[in-house]
Design a protein around this motif. Structure first.
Motif, short mmCIF file in Angstrom:
data_model
loop_
_atom_site.label_atom_id
_atom_site.label_comp_id
_atom_site.label_asym_id
_atom_site.label_seq_id
_atom_site.Cartn_x
_atom_site.Cartn_y
_atom_site.Cartn_z
N THR A 197 -2.69 -3.98 -1.19
CA THR A 197 -2.79 -5.30 -1.81
C THR A 197 -4.24 -5.80 -1.75
N SER A 222 -2.16 -8.12 3.47
CA SER A 222 -2.04 -6.66 3.31
C SER A 222 -1.98 -6.00 4.67
N THR A 282 -1.50 -2.29 5.00
CA THR A 282 -2.09 -0.95 4.94
C THR A 282 -3.14 -0.81 3.84
N THR A 291 5.92 -6.43 -0.02
CA THR A 291 7.15 -6.73 0.72
C THR A 291 7.19 -5.82 1.94
C1 FMN Z 1 8.51 -0.74 7.50
C2 FMN Z 1 8.30 -0.96 6.03
C3 FMN Z 1 9.11 -1.85 5.36
C4 FMN Z 1 8.95 -2.04 3.97
N1 FMN Z 1 9.83 -2.87 3.31
C5 FMN Z 1 9.77 -2.94 1.96
C6 FMN Z 1 10.74 -3.68 1.22
O1 FMN Z 1 11.68 -4.27 1.77
N2 FMN Z 1 10.63 -3.74 -0.13
C7 FMN Z 1 9.63 -3.07 -0.81
O2 FMN Z 1 9.60 -3.14 -2.05
N3 FMN Z 1 8.68 -2.35 -0.14
C8 FMN Z 1 8.74 -2.26 1.22
N4 FMN Z 1 7.80 -1.54 1.91
C9 FMN Z 1 6.72 -0.85 1.15
C10 FMN Z 1 5.38 -1.61 1.15
O3 FMN Z 1 5.50 -2.85 0.51
C11 FMN Z 1 4.32 -0.77 0.40
O4 FMN Z 1 4.05 0.39 1.14
C12 FMN Z 1 3.06 -1.53 0.06
O5 FMN Z 1 2.27 -0.75 -0.79
C13 FMN Z 1 2.26 -1.94 1.28
O6 FMN Z 1 1.21 -2.77 0.86
P1 FMN Z 1 -0.11 -3.02 1.76
O7 FMN Z 1 -0.83 -1.68 1.85
O8 FMN Z 1 -0.90 -4.03 1.04
O9 FMN Z 1 0.34 -3.49 3.10
C14 FMN Z 1 7.94 -1.34 3.28
C15 FMN Z 1 7.12 -0.45 3.98
C16 FMN Z 1 7.29 -0.25 5.32
C17 FMN Z 1 6.40 0.76 6.03
#
Ligand code: FMN
Length: 185
Positions: A18, A13, A15, A63
């Motif tokens: 997850t 994760s 941010t 992702t």
């Molecule tokens: C730079 C960036 C690239 C991302 N690329 C994708 C992507 O290709 N496909 C998708 O479904 N989400 C994408 N996301 C969205 C993240 O998967 C989403 O914000 C998720 O909730 C982050 O999970 P985390 O808080 O566990 O890291 C992207 C977000 C960022 C900021």
């Protein structure tokens, strides 16, 4: 006494989404046949060999970076090639953003799922795509997500219910695949 499966949850994760929902899953599975003994494990600090002690593995990956695995999972990805997951059940939940990344929505579910299946695991917990608005996803197989797709960027209000239904689905699927065995106590 009924013998249940040993279940472990592993996530990456950036941010926090997850990670937060890993603990929600643990709570939803408590006092069920899939109760987890240990807290969810952050894959930023783990060894692939740790997977071998479990009968069932739940993985969480958002992702990132347009169609890629979360970075900590990406770093250990090649190490999966060294382990045999034959006989293990695997369920995957992913986070994504269908408005921001409609062409790579939830790709991580498919990237991870195909690799783990290649290593012998049986994937369970596929889910419907209805309610998700996207163009393309590597996370799809035969019209379904190869796990549970969550989108807290656009549909955070749906995540709790999606997870509640998904964990019930996992319990049902496992009950069919592994009817509880009676062991002497
Ligand atoms: C730079 C960036 C690239 C991302 N690329 C994708 C992507 O290709 N496909 C998708 O479904 N989400 C994408 N996301 C969205 C993240 O998967 C989403 O914000 C998720 O909730 C982050 O999970 P985390 O808080 O566990 O890291 C992207 C977000 C960022 C900021």
């Amino acid at each position: 006494m009924e013998k249940s499966l040993k279940v472990g949850l592993f996530y990456g994760s950036e941010t926090g989404n997850t990670k937060e929902y890993a603990f929600v899953i643990k709570d939803l599975l408590s006092s069920t046949i899939l109760e987890m003994d240990k807290d969810p494990v952050d894959m930023a600090a783990f060894d692939v060999e740790d997977l071998l002690e479990y009968d069932m593995l739940i993985f969480g990956s958002p992702t990132w970076n347009i169609g890629e695995l979360q970075s900590d999972i990406g770093e250990v990805f090649d190490e999966f090639d060294s382990i045999d997951l034959a006989g293990k059940l695997v369920a995957i939940y992913g986070f994504g953003d269908h408005e921001g990344y409609p062409d790579t929505y939830q790709d991580a579910i498919g990237i991870l799922g195909r690799k783990l299946r290649e290593r012998g695991a049986k994937l369970i917990g596929f889910s419907e795509t209805s309610g998700h608005h996207f163009e393309e996803s590597l996370g799809i197989e035969e019209g379904k997500f190869m796990g549970l797709a969550l989108d807290n960027d656009n549909q955070a209000e749906l995540s709790d219910e999606r997870l509640r239904l998904w964990t019930k689905q996992l319990i049902s699927e496992v009950a069919v695949l592994h009817p509880p065995q009676k062991i002497s106590s």
